[in-house]
Scaffold this motif. Structure first.
Motif, PDB file in Angstrom:
ATOM      1  N   LEU A 386      30.237 -14.194  35.646  1.00  0.00           N
ATOM      2  CA  LEU A 386      31.532 -14.143  34.968  1.00  0.00           C
ATOM      3  C   LEU A 386      32.004 -15.562  34.661  1.00  0.00           C
ATOM      4  CD1 LEU A 386      33.917 -12.408  33.990  1.00  0.00           C
ATOM      5  CD2 LEU A 386      34.918 -12.660  36.268  1.00  0.00           C
ATOM      6  N   CYS A 387      32.144 -15.865  33.372  1.00  0.00           N
ATOM      7  CA  CYS A 387      32.566 -17.205  32.942  1.00  0.00           C
ATOM      8  C   CYS A 387      34.021 -17.248  32.486  1.00  0.00           C
ATOM      9  CB  CYS A 387      31.663 -17.694  31.809  1.00  0.00           C
ATOM     10  SG  CYS A 387      29.923 -17.814  32.290  1.00  0.00           S
ATOM     11  N   GLY A 388      34.631 -16.107  32.288  1.00  0.00           N
ATOM     12  CA  GLY A 388      36.021 -16.075  31.854  1.00  0.00           C
ATOM     13  C   GLY A 388      36.474 -14.645  31.642  1.00  0.00           C
ATOM     14  N   ARG A 389      37.802 -14.462  31.639  1.00  0.00           N
ATOM     15  CA  ARG A 389      38.347 -13.101  31.496  1.00  0.00           C
ATOM     16  C   ARG A 389      39.722 -13.164  30.841  1.00  0.00           C
ATOM     17  NH1 ARG A 389      39.377  -8.991  36.618  1.00  0.00           N
ATOM     18  NH2 ARG A 389      41.139  -7.840  35.730  1.00  0.00           N
ATOM     19  N   ASP A 390      39.889 -12.427  29.759  1.00  0.00           N
ATOM     20  CA  ASP A 390      41.180 -12.307  29.096  1.00  0.00           C
ATOM     21  C   ASP A 390      41.727 -10.906  29.363  1.00  0.00           C
ATOM     22  OD1 ASP A 390      41.117 -14.869  27.923  1.00  0.00           O
ATOM     23  OD2 ASP A 390      39.817 -14.140  26.329  1.00  0.00           O
ATOM     24  N   ASP A 391      42.756 -10.844  30.189  1.00  0.00           N
ATOM     25  CA  ASP A 391      43.311  -9.538  30.550  1.00  0.00           C
ATOM     26  C   ASP A 391      44.084  -8.937  29.385  1.00  0.00           C
ATOM     27  OD1 ASP A 391      42.431  -9.214  33.236  1.00  0.00           O
ATOM     28  OD2 ASP A 391      43.825 -10.803  33.820  1.00  0.00           O
ATOM     29  N   PRO A 392      44.090  -7.611  29.294  1.00  0.00           N
ATOM     30  CA  PRO A 392      44.783  -6.954  28.177  1.00  0.00           C
ATOM     31  C   PRO A 392      46.291  -7.065  28.321  1.00  0.00           C
ATOM     32  CG  PRO A 392      44.032  -5.319  29.751  1.00  0.00           C
ATOM     33  CD  PRO A 392      43.465  -6.644  30.211  1.00  0.00           C
ATOM     34  N   GLN A 393      46.970  -7.033  27.177  1.00  0.00           N
ATOM     35  CA  GLN A 393      48.424  -7.012  27.174  1.00  0.00           C
ATOM     36  C   GLN A 393      48.893  -5.576  27.436  1.00  0.00           C
ATOM     37  OE1 GLN A 393      50.168  -9.976  26.828  1.00  0.00           O
ATOM     38  NE2 GLN A 393      48.067 -10.745  26.991  1.00  0.00           N
ATOM     39  N   VAL A 394      50.158  -5.429  27.758  1.00  0.00           N
ATOM     40  CA  VAL A 394      50.712  -4.091  27.987  1.00  0.00           C
ATOM     41  C   VAL A 394      50.583  -3.277  26.709  1.00  0.00           C
ATOM     42  CG1 VAL A 394      52.802  -2.786  28.518  1.00  0.00           C
ATOM     43  CG2 VAL A 394      52.306  -4.915  29.733  1.00  0.00           C
ATOM     44  N   ALA A 395      50.050  -2.082  26.848  1.00  0.00           N
ATOM     45  CA  ALA A 395      49.831  -1.229  25.672  1.00  0.00           C
ATOM     46  C   ALA A 395      51.170  -0.764  25.092  1.00  0.00           C
ATOM     47  CB  ALA A 395      48.985  -0.023  26.062  1.00  0.00           C
ATOM     48  N   ASN A 396      51.280  -0.815  23.769  1.00  0.00           N
ATOM     49  CA  ASN A 396      52.503  -0.378  23.099  1.00  0.00           C
ATOM     50  C   ASN A 396      52.436   1.077  22.636  1.00  0.00           C
ATOM     51  OD1 ASN A 396      53.815  -2.905  23.261  1.00  0.00           O
ATOM     52  ND2 ASN A 396      52.561  -3.661  21.569  1.00  0.00           N
ATOM     53  N   GLY A 397      51.227   1.630  22.589  1.00  0.00           N
ATOM     54  CA  GLY A 397      51.070   2.996  22.115  1.00  0.00           C
ATOM     55  C   GLY A 397      51.089   3.067  20.601  1.00  0.00           C
ATOM     56  N   PRO A 398      50.966   4.249  20.058  1.00  0.00           N
ATOM     57  CA  PRO A 398      50.953   4.397  18.597  1.00  0.00           C
ATOM     58  C   PRO A 398      52.313   4.088  17.984  1.00  0.00           C
ATOM     59  CG  PRO A 398      51.023   6.545  19.669  1.00  0.00           C
ATOM     60  CD  PRO A 398      50.809   5.530  20.757  1.00  0.00           C
ATOM     61  N   ASN A 399      52.296   3.537  16.762  1.00  0.00           N
ATOM     62  CA  ASN A 399      53.545   3.330  16.048  1.00  0.00           C
ATOM     63  C   ASN A 399      53.913   4.607  15.289  1.00  0.00           C
ATOM     64  OD1 ASN A 399      52.024   3.382  13.644  1.00  0.00           O
ATOM     65  ND2 ASN A 399      51.731   1.166  13.697  1.00  0.00           N
ATOM     66  N   PHE A 400      55.002   4.547  14.519  1.00  0.00           N
ATOM     67  CA  PHE A 400      55.497   5.736  13.823  1.00  0.00           C
ATOM     68  C   PHE A 400      54.435   6.336  12.903  1.00  0.00           C
ATOM     69  CE2 PHE A 400      57.556   8.022  10.419  1.00  0.00           C
ATOM     70  CZ  PHE A 400      58.564   8.728  11.055  1.00  0.00           C
ATOM     71  N   ASP A 401      53.805   5.486  12.086  1.00  0.00           N
ATOM     72  CA  ASP A 401      52.812   5.982  11.124  1.00  0.00           C
ATOM     73  C   ASP A 401      51.595   6.569  11.820  1.00  0.00           C
ATOM     74  OD1 ASP A 401      54.412   5.267   9.013  1.00  0.00           O
ATOM     75  OD2 ASP A 401      53.466   3.307   8.731  1.00  0.00           O
ATOM     76  N   GLU A 402      51.158   5.927  12.904  1.00  0.00           N
ATOM     77  CA  GLU A 402      49.990   6.428  13.640  1.00  0.00           C
ATOM     78  C   GLU A 402      50.285   7.772  14.290  1.00  0.00           C
ATOM     79  OE1 GLU A 402      48.010   2.100  14.854  1.00  0.00           O
ATOM     80  OE2 GLU A 402      49.461   3.081  16.176  1.00  0.00           O
ATOM     81  N   MET A 403      51.481   7.914  14.845  1.00  0.00           N
ATOM     82  CA  MET A 403      51.845   9.189  15.464  1.00  0.00           C
ATOM     83  C   MET A 403      51.942  10.294  14.414  1.00  0.00           C
ATOM     84  SD  MET A 403      52.465  10.995  18.095  1.00  0.00           S
ATOM     85  CE  MET A 403      52.781   9.878  19.476  1.00  0.00           C
ATOM     86  N   MET A 404      52.517   9.977  13.258  1.00  0.00           N
ATOM     87  CA  MET A 404      52.598  10.972  12.188  1.00  0.00           C
ATOM     88  C   MET A 404      51.196  11.413  11.765  1.00  0.00           C
ATOM     89  SD  MET A 404      54.516  10.824   8.473  1.00  0.00           S
ATOM     90  CE  MET A 404      56.107  11.387   9.114  1.00  0.00           C
ATOM     91  N   ALA A 405      50.275  10.455  11.663  1.00  0.00           N
ATOM     92  CA  ALA A 405      48.901  10.782  11.278  1.00  0.00           C
ATOM     93  C   ALA A 405      48.241  11.687  12.318  1.00  0.00           C
ATOM     94  CB  ALA A 405      48.088   9.499  11.091  1.00  0.00           C
ATOM     95  N   GLN A 406      48.523  11.435  13.606  1.00  0.00           N
ATOM     96  CA  GLN A 406      47.952  12.275  14.666  1.00  0.00           C
ATOM     97  C   GLN A 406      48.426  13.722  14.548  1.00  0.00           C
ATOM     98  OE1 GLN A 406      48.666  10.660  18.586  1.00  0.00           O
ATOM     99  NE2 GLN A 406      47.832   8.650  18.049  1.00  0.00           N
ATOM    100  N   ILE A 407      49.735  13.882  14.319  1.00  0.00           N
ATOM    101  CA  ILE A 407      50.287  15.244  14.206  1.00  0.00           C
ATOM    102  C   ILE A 407      49.716  15.939  12.969  1.00  0.00           C
ATOM    103  CG2 ILE A 407      52.400  16.592  13.964  1.00  0.00           C
ATOM    104  CD1 ILE A 407      53.894  14.301  15.388  1.00  0.00           C
ATOM    105  N   GLU A 408      49.639  15.213  11.856  1.00  0.00           N
ATOM    106  CA  GLU A 408      49.090  15.787  10.621  1.00  0.00           C
ATOM    107  C   GLU A 408      47.642  16.218  10.822  1.00  0.00           C
ATOM    108  OE1 GLU A 408      49.680  12.774   7.705  1.00  0.00           O
ATOM    109  OE2 GLU A 408      51.718  13.425   7.191  1.00  0.00           O
ATOM    110  N   ASP A 409      46.831  15.359  11.467  1.00  0.00           N
ATOM    111  CA  ASP A 409      45.424  15.677  11.691  1.00  0.00           C
ATOM    112  C   ASP A 409      45.271  16.939  12.525  1.00  0.00           C
ATOM    113  OD1 ASP A 409      44.623  13.509  10.229  1.00  0.00           O
ATOM    114  OD2 ASP A 409      44.176  12.227  11.952  1.00  0.00           O
TER     115      ASP A 409
END
Length: 432
Positions: A386-409
């Protein structure tokens, strides 16, 4: 179009409409002989022929995808499923043509080339040779692609314009998601087999055999595409990220105790049986350590041809001693050159993309340290540093458009299932 003509079987039915109750006696007497061992391998769908060659070429693709680990009984069951799939495919292609939205030849060829490159890592010419070598053909794969593209065109024309999602629905779903922050959600694959009271035992036995094949190394995605009767069959049974509350109680109970990579089932649910595969799980709107980007160096040595277990053990022990002497990633190449080891670096590896055992080891490893040696006589021995590690940021979840697309699908998929059911009901199908 007239009602379906299925010459394989007939049932006493009294129907006054599409959803009228069936008049089926509790103890039916079968008149005439019905030999379940007689298989009819071809069909004519609204005048279009599906040949035995069509079936065999498609079957060869599935067998190859499963490493040729399919016995004769399973192969026969797969053959009949392939025929059903080809019938559905034919209906989809016919309906798209009738609606003036067929899959154009250029679309099919472009997709075929993309599949060759992305899925097989080959040129179209090389993939054609591969397909012929396994007993299939480019024409068979292109027909499958044509069916999928035609169905997508059809849904865009006849279904998607009539699916409406309000802004209020999307906002409500997003608020619910925020309220569930920290709870677990699961990415699940499902193979659903429909069953009735009459054929429940047979379908349960079929499901058990599918589970056996999957445990022996069969491809879940391939089996889902060919066997599953859910609308997610086209995407290999992938339900996407869901919470257990969204599943039927029986499936939620089974999934709650699963670890990623595990199978469960067959699970009896209303209407049939489900086989589950847990692809992954995470916490809602919470950063997952496995999304960390790792910078790694792989240090490896190969065993000479003919090396036995005792010799390999000694070489691996010397290798482990050498690795302990490395003083951080900057010293890796220098030390490796002393024993003829190879060093390969990669700065863009997601922890979740590594095998489970290595994920846990690396996420608990200090920078500059190595994993225990691993490998085999055939592949040699290696460690990851292991030479380095970039930890993930706090997840924001889907935005409005992404959530609408999920429901439509989700709504499009449900209507697509009904659409295909109606095409089957109205089709004229003759089995030869």
């Amino acid at each position: 179009m007239s009602a379906a003509v299925l010459t394989l079987c007939a049932s006493p039915v009294l129907a006054q409409g599409a959803n009228a109750p069936l008049n089926i006696p509790e103890n039916p007497v079968i008149f005439g002989k019905n030999d379940p061992n007689v298989r009819r391998a071809t069909a004519i769908i609204n005048g279009e022929i599906v040949t035995g060659t069509d079936v065999e070429h498609r079957l060869a693709l599935i067998i190859s995808a499963n490493g040729n680990k399919i016995d004769a009984e399973e192969k026969e069951r797969l053959r009949m499923q392939v025929l059903r799939n080809l019938i559905d495919e034919t209906l989809q292609i016919q309906e798209a043509k009738a609606s003036d939205v067929p899959a154009e030849d250029a679309q099919v060829e472009a997709t075929y080339e993309r599949v060759a490159t992305q899925n097989f890592g080959q040129s179209p010419e090389a993939m054609a040779k591969y397909l012929e070598r396994v007993g299939s053909s480019p024409a068979s794969l292109k027909r499958q692609i044509r069916g999928e593209l035609a169905w997508q065109n059809l849904l865009r024309r006849n279904v998607q314009p009539f699916v409406n999602v309000s802004e209020g629905e999307v906002q409500e779903r997003l608020q619910r998601l925020q309220a569930e922050k920290g709870t677990e959600e699961y990415r699940i694959g499902e193979i659903f087999l429909a069953a009735t009271d009459v054929n429940q035992a047979q379908i349960a036995a079929n499901a058990e055999k599918i589970v056996e094949q999957l445990k022996e190394g069969g491809s879940f995605v391939a089996y889902a595409r060919q066997y599953s009767q859910a609308s997610t069959a086209a995407v290999g049974g992938d339900l996407g990220w869901i919470r257990l509350a969204q599943l039927p109680t029986e499936l939620a109970t089974a999934a709650s105790s699963m670890a990623p990579g595990q199978l469960a089932g067959p699970v009896a649910i209303p209407g049939g049986f489900s086989i589950l595969y847990l692809i992954d799980k995470r916490q809602v709107l919470t950063a997952d350590p496995r999304d960390a980007l790792l910078s790694l160096k792989q240090i490896s040595i190969d065993f000479p041809k003919g090396t036995n277990n005792d010799q390999a053990t000694k070489v691996a022990a010397n290798f482990a001693t050498m690795v302990k002497a490395i003083k951080g990633c900057g010293d890796a190449e220098t030390q490796a050159s002393k024993i003829g080891a190879t060093v390969v670096a990669n700065d863009q590896i997601k922890a979740r993309d590594l095998p489970g055992a290595l994920q846990e080891t690396l996420l608990n490893l200090p920078v500059g340290q190595t994993t225990p040696p691993f490998g085999s006589i055939e592949e040699g021995v290696r460690v990851l540093m292991l030479c380095g590690r970039d930890d993930p940021q706090v997840a924001n979840g889907p935005n409005f458009d992404e959530m609408m697309a999920q429901i439509e699908d989700d709504r499009v998929n449900k209507r697509a299932q009904t659409y295909l059911r109606d095409l089957r009901r109205d089709a004229v199908i003759e089995y030869n």
